[in-house]
Scaffold this motif. Structure first.
Motif, PDB file in Angstrom:
ATOM      1  N   THR A   1       8.265 -10.636  11.430  1.00 16.50           N
ATOM      2  CA  THR A   1       7.315  -9.854  12.593  1.00 16.50           C
ATOM      3  C   THR A   1       6.733 -10.844  13.435  1.00 16.50           C
ATOM      4  OG1 THR A   1       7.268  -7.646  11.234  1.00 16.50           O
ATOM      5  CG2 THR A   1       6.081  -8.040  13.198  1.00 16.50           C
ATOM      6  N   CYS A   2       6.156 -11.866  12.955  1.00 14.97           N
ATOM      7  CA  CYS A   2       5.217 -12.827  13.486  1.00 14.97           C
ATOM      8  C   CYS A   2       6.439 -13.730  14.250  1.00 14.97           C
ATOM      9  CB  CYS A   2       4.412 -13.705  12.600  1.00 14.97           C
ATOM     10  SG  CYS A   2       3.722 -14.979  13.304  1.00 14.97           S
ATOM     11  N   VAL A   3       7.140 -14.112  13.883  1.00 14.48           N
ATOM     12  CA  VAL A   3       8.262 -15.145  14.659  1.00 14.48           C
ATOM     13  C   VAL A   3       8.914 -14.192  15.705  1.00 14.48           C
ATOM     14  CG1 VAL A   3      10.509 -16.385  14.326  1.00 14.48           C
ATOM     15  CG2 VAL A   3       8.444 -16.379  12.440  1.00 14.48           C
ATOM     16  N   ARG A   4       9.412 -13.054  15.339  1.00 19.44           N
ATOM     17  CA  ARG A   4       9.860 -12.261  16.445  1.00 19.44           C
ATOM     18  C   ARG A   4       9.109 -11.919  17.625  1.00 19.44           C
ATOM     19  NH1 ARG A   4      10.960  -8.092  13.592  1.00 19.44           N
ATOM     20  NH2 ARG A   4       9.529  -6.738  14.415  1.00 19.44           N
ATOM     21  N   GLU A   5       7.870 -11.625  17.354  1.00 18.78           N
ATOM     22  CA  GLU A   5       6.817 -11.165  18.418  1.00 18.78           C
ATOM     23  C   GLU A   5       6.251 -12.405  19.004  1.00 18.78           C
ATOM     24  OE1 GLU A   5       6.548  -8.233  19.346  1.00 18.78           O
ATOM     25  OE2 GLU A   5       8.028  -7.176  17.880  1.00 18.78           O
ATOM     26  N   LEU A   6       5.934 -13.379  18.323  1.00 15.11           N
ATOM     27  CA  LEU A   6       5.027 -14.473  18.812  1.00 15.11           C
ATOM     28  C   LEU A   6       6.105 -15.552  19.184  1.00 15.11           C
ATOM     29  CD1 LEU A   6       1.870 -14.458  17.071  1.00 15.11           C
ATOM     30  CD2 LEU A   6       2.397 -13.342  19.208  1.00 15.11           C
ATOM     31  N   GLY A   7       7.302 -15.501  18.803  1.00 15.91           N
ATOM     32  CA  GLY A   7       7.949 -16.533  19.309  1.00 15.91           C
ATOM     33  C   GLY A   7       8.295 -17.758  18.428  1.00 15.91           C
ATOM     34  N   ALA A   8       7.358 -17.946  17.384  1.00 15.96           N
ATOM     35  CA  ALA A   8       7.390 -19.230  16.343  1.00 15.96           C
ATOM     36  C   ALA A   8       6.882 -18.666  15.132  1.00 15.96           C
ATOM     37  CB  ALA A   8       6.968 -20.175  17.280  1.00 15.96           C
ATOM     38  N   ALA A   9       6.961 -19.717  13.963  1.00 12.81           N
ATOM     39  CA  ALA A   9       6.484 -19.352  12.938  1.00 12.81           C
ATOM     40  C   ALA A   9       4.901 -19.780  12.779  1.00 12.81           C
ATOM     41  CB  ALA A   9       7.217 -20.206  11.757  1.00 12.81           C
ATOM     42  N   PRO A  10       4.055 -19.273  12.298  1.00 14.95           N
ATOM     43  CA  PRO A  10       2.801 -19.732  12.054  1.00 14.95           C
ATOM     44  C   PRO A  10       2.503 -20.851  11.429  1.00 14.95           C
ATOM     45  CG  PRO A  10       3.004 -17.938  10.458  1.00 14.95           C
ATOM     46  CD  PRO A  10       4.334 -17.940  11.256  1.00 14.95           C
ATOM     47  N   THR A  11       2.235 -22.145  12.022  1.00 12.48           N
ATOM     48  CA  THR A  11       1.718 -23.265  11.476  1.00 12.48           C
ATOM     49  C   THR A  11       0.568 -23.428  10.494  1.00 12.48           C
ATOM     50  OG1 THR A  11       0.580 -24.162  13.336  1.00 12.48           O
ATOM     51  CG2 THR A  11       2.865 -24.703  13.137  1.00 12.48           C
ATOM     52  N   GLN A  12      -0.286 -22.075  10.604  1.00 14.93           N
ATOM     53  CA  GLN A  12      -1.266 -21.980   9.535  1.00 14.93           C
ATOM     54  C   GLN A  12      -1.342 -20.641   9.026  1.00 14.93           C
ATOM     55  OE1 GLN A  12      -5.285 -22.497  11.829  1.00 14.93           O
ATOM     56  NE2 GLN A  12      -4.795 -24.312  12.451  1.00 14.93           N
ATOM     57  N   LEU A  13      -1.443 -20.644   7.568  1.00 16.47           N
ATOM     58  CA  LEU A  13      -1.566 -19.346   6.811  1.00 16.47           C
ATOM     59  C   LEU A  13      -2.879 -19.277   5.987  1.00 16.47           C
ATOM     60  CD1 LEU A  13      -0.453 -17.025   5.280  1.00 16.47           C
ATOM     61  CD2 LEU A  13       0.601 -18.797   3.732  1.00 16.47           C
ATOM     62  N   ALA A  14      -3.660 -18.128   6.234  1.00 17.68           N
ATOM     63  CA  ALA A  14      -4.598 -17.812   5.434  1.00 17.68           C
ATOM     64  C   ALA A  14      -4.498 -16.601   4.527  1.00 17.68           C
ATOM     65  CB  ALA A  14      -5.874 -17.888   6.081  1.00 17.68           C
ATOM     66  N   HIS A  15      -4.350 -16.679   3.354  1.00 18.02           N
ATOM     67  CA  HIS A  15      -3.888 -15.586   2.346  1.00 18.02           C
ATOM     68  C   HIS A  15      -5.319 -15.128   1.888  1.00 18.02           C
ATOM     69  CE1 HIS A  15      -1.625 -12.966  -0.041  1.00 18.02           C
ATOM     70  NE2 HIS A  15      -1.996 -13.340  -1.113  1.00 18.02           N
ATOM     71  N   CYS A  16      -5.930 -13.917   2.440  1.00 19.36           N
ATOM     72  CA  CYS A  16      -7.169 -13.372   2.025  1.00 19.36           C
ATOM     73  C   CYS A  16      -6.876 -12.298   1.302  1.00 19.36           C
ATOM     74  CB  CYS A  16      -7.963 -13.246   3.317  1.00 19.36           C
ATOM     75  SG  CYS A  16      -8.357 -14.962   4.312  1.00 19.36           S
ATOM     76  N   VAL A  17      -5.772 -11.872   0.902  1.00 15.45           N
ATOM     77  CA  VAL A  17      -5.555 -10.601   0.151  1.00 15.45           C
ATOM     78  C   VAL A  17      -6.046 -10.666  -1.288  1.00 15.45           C
ATOM     79  CG1 VAL A  17      -3.634  -9.141  -1.357  1.00 15.45           C
ATOM     80  CG2 VAL A  17      -3.520  -9.998   1.201  1.00 15.45           C
ATOM     81  N   GLY A  18      -6.837  -9.719  -1.812  1.00 14.82           N
ATOM     82  CA  GLY A  18      -7.268  -9.764  -3.143  1.00 14.82           C
ATOM     83  C   GLY A  18      -8.158  -8.541  -3.738  1.00 14.82           C
ATOM     84  N   THR A  19      -8.420  -8.366  -4.955  1.00 16.18           N
ATOM     85  CA  THR A  19      -9.295  -7.473  -5.357  1.00 16.18           C
ATOM     86  C   THR A  19      -9.995  -7.921  -6.358  1.00 16.18           C
ATOM     87  OG1 THR A  19      -7.472  -6.578  -6.977  1.00 16.18           O
ATOM     88  CG2 THR A  19      -7.920  -5.425  -4.843  1.00 16.18           C
ATOM     89  N   THR A  20     -10.961  -7.112  -7.124  1.00 19.15           N
ATOM     90  CA  THR A  20     -11.626  -7.710  -8.404  1.00 19.15           C
ATOM     91  C   THR A  20     -11.846  -6.767  -9.349  1.00 19.15           C
ATOM     92  OG1 THR A  20     -13.744  -9.043  -8.845  1.00 19.15           O
ATOM     93  CG2 THR A  20     -14.019  -7.243  -7.091  1.00 19.15           C
TER      94      THR A  20
END
Length: 243
Positions: free
Chosen positions: A64-83
């Motif tokens: 979706t990111c590539v399709r809508e913004l025209g390129a792959a993200p060069t930065q990734l922040a993975h903030c998913v988590g539970t405790t």
């Protein structure tokens, strides 16, 4: 062309703070989360609803990111988590599996999908670990195992993809003021006790953690890869002076 950053868990406290910082720096931010309503007020160029705990959801986020913004993200922040705060003998198998799915599986799937989208180009990624993977803390066995897996993933992938110019690091926050911890920190005794554990005192804000993620993603950390940075007021390395 303006750089693109993709943030998973963007509706949480740390992800939300990072989205605000990166947007202010002029980056195009793709904010990913499972709840469209919670994403509505996240500062972002694009909001993507996807469940990144599955390989299909991770792939969908990148596609979706590539399709809508025209390129792959060069930065990734993975903030998913539970405790989870519970001793191992009181941790049900289904609860343990859910922790692994949300914290470790999602990290593996997102990194895999992001690397595929980069197609050999350089980039920078940062993942969320925890102080409980750095030092033994009672009643955190299951989450420590999950976040310990994230840290091992970061180190190994950093070695594999360094020649491509890809940097992969992680932060390991201590107790942080976020919606996820609000229930605990709303109890005065818990907040006071938590604050006393940290040599620098008090409970840190989500923005203070986001500051470090932001730095790790940027050029200022261009010589760092495979690192786990503890953002914990000194909790894992020094003991407070007892008076």
């Amino acid at each position: 062309m303006t750089s693109i950053a993709l943030i998973t868990g963007a509706s949480g406290g740390i992800g939300r703070g990072l989205a605000r910082q990166l947007s202010a720096q002029g980056l195009r931010v793709a904010a990913v989360g499972r709840d469209v309503d919670r994403l509505a007020d996240v500062e972002a160029t694009l909001r993507i609803v996807a469940d990144t705990t599955t390989p299909e959801g991770a792939a969908l986020a990148l596609e979706t990111c590539v399709r809508e913004l025209g390129a792959a993200p060069t930065q990734l922040a993975h903030c998913v988590g539970t405790t989870l705060i519970a001793p191992l003998h009181r941790t049900r198998p289904d609860v343990y599996r859910e922790l692994i799915r949300v914290n470790l599986d999602s990290a593996v799937y997102m990194l895999q999908a992001w690397l595929a989208a980069l197609k050999g180009a350089p980039g920078s990624a940062v993942f969320a670990s925890s102080v409980v993977a750095r030092i033994g803390v009672a009643n955190h066995e299951a989450i420590a195992a999950a976040k310990g897996g994230v840290e091992a993933l970061v180190r190994s992938a950093a070695a594999t993809y360094a020649a491509q110019g890809v940097r992969i690091n992680a932060v390991a926050p201590g107790m942080t003021e976020t919606p996820m911890t609000a229930g605990l920190l709303n109890l005065p005794a818990v907040r006071e006790g938590a604050g006393r554990q940290y040599p620098l005192g008090g409970v840190q804000t989500a923005d203070q953690v986001a500051d470090v993620l932001n730095w790790l993603l940027g050029d200022g950390a261009s010589r760092l890869t495979g690192q786990i940075i503890a953002v914990d007021g000194g909790f894992t390395t020094v003991r407070p002076l007892v008076k």
